[in-house]
Design an enzyme around this catalytic site. Structure first.
Site, mmCIF file in Angstrom:
data_model
loop_
_atom_site.group_PDB
_atom_site.id
_atom_site.type_symbol
_atom_site.label_atom_id
_atom_site.label_comp_id
_atom_site.label_asym_id
_atom_site.label_seq_id
_atom_site.Cartn_x
_atom_site.Cartn_y
_atom_site.Cartn_z
ATOM 1 N N ASP A 56 47.698 -14.892 45.292
ATOM 2 C CA ASP A 56 47.362 -13.460 45.614
ATOM 3 C C ASP A 56 46.241 -13.675 46.663
ATOM 4 O O ASP A 56 45.782 -14.816 47.063
ATOM 5 C CB ASP A 56 46.511 -12.729 44.565
ATOM 6 C CG ASP A 56 46.697 -11.456 44.752
ATOM 7 O OD1 ASP A 56 47.182 -10.686 43.847
ATOM 8 O OD2 ASP A 56 46.227 -10.977 45.579
ATOM 9 N N ALA B 29 43.670 -11.765 46.849
ATOM 10 C CA ALA B 29 42.457 -11.606 46.317
ATOM 11 C C ALA B 29 42.226 -12.650 45.262
ATOM 12 O O ALA B 29 43.192 -13.587 44.609
ATOM 13 C CB ALA B 29 42.565 -10.231 45.460
ATOM 14 N N GLY C 113 53.291 -8.752 44.915
ATOM 15 C CA GLY C 113 52.239 -8.686 46.039
ATOM 16 C C GLY C 113 52.746 -7.656 47.092
ATOM 17 O O GLY C 113 53.815 -7.412 47.303
ATOM 18 N N SER D 45 60.038 0.720 43.035
ATOM 19 C CA SER D 45 59.268 1.619 42.336
ATOM 20 C C SER D 45 60.167 2.849 42.078
ATOM 21 O O SER D 45 60.932 3.098 42.959
ATOM 22 C CB SER D 45 57.912 1.926 43.170
ATOM 23 O OG SER D 45 57.302 3.156 43.026
ATOM 24 N N ASN D 46 59.545 3.752 41.321
ATOM 25 C CA ASN D 46 60.194 5.101 41.044
ATOM 26 C C ASN D 46 60.027 5.732 42.631
ATOM 27 O O ASN D 46 60.895 6.936 42.879
ATOM 28 C CB ASN D 46 59.549 5.957 40.313
ATOM 29 C CG ASN D 46 58.194 6.521 40.381
ATOM 30 O OD1 ASN D 46 57.884 7.555 40.859
ATOM 31 N ND2 ASN D 46 57.181 5.515 39.870
ATOM 32 N N HIS D 47 58.971 5.518 43.442
ATOM 33 C CA HIS D 47 59.192 6.349 44.541
ATOM 34 C C HIS D 47 59.900 5.967 45.642
ATOM 35 O O HIS D 47 60.027 6.611 46.643
ATOM 36 C CB HIS D 47 57.602 5.897 45.145
ATOM 37 C CG HIS D 47 56.579 6.666 44.011
ATOM 38 N ND1 HIS D 47 56.206 7.910 43.902
ATOM 39 C CD2 HIS D 47 55.581 5.971 43.342
ATOM 40 C CE1 HIS D 47 55.472 8.146 42.908
ATOM 41 N NE2 HIS D 47 55.218 6.697 42.729
ATOM 42 N N TYR E 54 55.066 4.541 51.516
ATOM 43 C CA TYR E 54 55.236 3.543 50.245
ATOM 44 C C TYR E 54 56.726 3.486 49.880
ATOM 45 O O TYR E 54 57.409 2.331 49.549
ATOM 46 C CB TYR E 54 54.226 3.884 49.345
ATOM 47 C CG TYR E 54 54.463 3.091 47.879
ATOM 48 C CD1 TYR E 54 54.155 1.997 48.049
ATOM 49 C CD2 TYR E 54 54.668 3.700 46.700
ATOM 50 C CE1 TYR E 54 54.008 1.008 46.865
ATOM 51 C CE2 TYR E 54 54.941 3.010 45.649
ATOM 52 C CZ TYR E 54 54.354 1.917 45.596
ATOM 53 O OH TYR E 54 54.549 1.173 44.298
HETATM 54 C C1 15L Z 1 53.810 3.294 41.922
HETATM 55 O O1 15L Z 1 54.854 2.610 42.344
HETATM 56 C C2 15L Z 1 52.404 2.692 41.937
HETATM 57 O O2 15L Z 1 52.420 1.232 42.247
HETATM 58 C C3 15L Z 1 51.608 2.947 40.820
HETATM 59 O O3 15L Z 1 50.144 2.699 40.922
HETATM 60 C C4 15L Z 1 51.714 4.379 40.176
HETATM 61 O O4 15L Z 1 50.966 5.148 41.103
HETATM 62 C C5 15L Z 1 53.228 4.799 40.032
HETATM 63 O O5 15L Z 1 54.131 4.201 40.919
HETATM 64 C C6 15L Z 1 53.491 6.137 39.718
HETATM 65 O O6 15L Z 1 54.446 6.552 40.052
HETATM 66 O O7 15L Z 1 52.270 6.816 39.070
#
Ligand code: 15L
Length: 265
Positions: A31, A33, A71, A110-112, A135
């Site tokens: 990382d 950090a 990461g 991610s779901n996003h 994102y």
């Molecule tokens: C994500 O992809 C984020 O990394 C996480 O921090 C949450 O915010 C999540 O999605 C979400 O959908 O709530």
């Protein structure tokens, strides 16, 4: 067996560290950090560096059997940062993995990546991208990079479209998308041990009563969720009483956050 975890100091990295501890396994924690020091006898190696630094990432991949790539930026951020850390960082990681002969890489998507998909029953894991933010675009690009390296170089690459992995679900939307920390450990174990998966796209969620995404693709890898957000439902429904029209699509609040601006969770 040595497993590299990038982003080991981040939220999910900290949650899975103890859960991925196994006899005969060493975790290499990477990382930018500070990562918490090793506990007594804990078989971990700590490395500091950025996922965008090819020489640091190459060194991190040396002698590794598998990589869990967490990461990167975990929420909305300016485009230049998102492109550099998430997209470029993943290309640097995959290229270093290929050079080092690492056969398996698990990528945190991610779901996003599909945040504009409406909430419907049993949403498949291989849905085409419908990102809700820069994102989300970066996560779709990460999946595409994974597919490239899997198909061109025969690497096993599993992209996990994570719902929401926190100790407890956040808000009403979290009741559907929660991935419990223990289930996250179980899913990653399945991703590490599934025989010859090739390229896969799976959802990372628990078996939530109010869930709506498909678990079948992850189960095909050997994942068996044991947790259900329903145990938190009464508490969450009592505290989160606002109407949430944004939750008609998977990405929820991310779909109404200004592009490029840091958003609350
Ligand atoms: C994500 O992809 C984020 O990394 C996480 O921090 C949450 O915010 C999540 O999605 C979400 O959908 O709530």
């Amino acid at each position: 067996m040595r497993v590299l975890i990038t982003g080991a100091a981040g939220g999910i990295g900290r949650l899975i560290r103890s859960r991925l501890r196994r006899d005969g396994r060493e975790l290499r924690l990477f990382d930018i950090a500070t990562v918490a020091p090793a506990e007594d006898g804990e078989p971990v190696e700590l490395l500091t560096g950025s996922v965008t630094d090819p020489s640091a990432v190459r060194a991190a991949c040396d002698g590794v059997d598998a990589i869990i790539h967490l990461g990167g930026l975990s929420r909305e951020a300016p485009w230049a940062d998102t492109l550099d850390v998430n997209v470029n960082g993943t290309q640097v990681l995959l290229e270093a993995a290929r050079e080092a002969g690492v056969r398996r890489v698990i990528l945190a998507s991610s779901n996003h990546a599909v945040g504009y998909h409406p909430v419907t029953d049993n949403v498949a894991a291989d849905l085409a991208p419908q990102p809700d933010t820069y994102y989300g675009v970066s996560k779709a690009a990460i999946e595409a990079l994974g597919a490239l390296y899997a198909h061109r170089f025969g690497m096993d690459v599993i992209c996990v479209r994570i719902g929401m992995c926190f100790p407890k679900p956040m808000g009403v939307r979290g009741l559907a998308l929660w991935l419990s920390p223990d289930d996250c450990g179980r899913l990653l174990e399945a991703c590490l041990s599934a025989p010859s998966p090739g390229y896969r796209l799976v959802w990372g969620v628990s078996r939530n009563t109010r869930g709506y995404v498909s678990l079948a693709e992850a189960e095909a890898l050997g994942y068996k969720s044991q947790d259900d957000s329903e145990v938190f439902a009464a508490e969450i429904l009592a505290s989160d009483t606002a109407a949430h029209p944004e939750n008609e699509v998977i990405g929820g609040g991310f779909t109404i956050t200004p592009l490029g601006e840091a958003n609350p969770l």
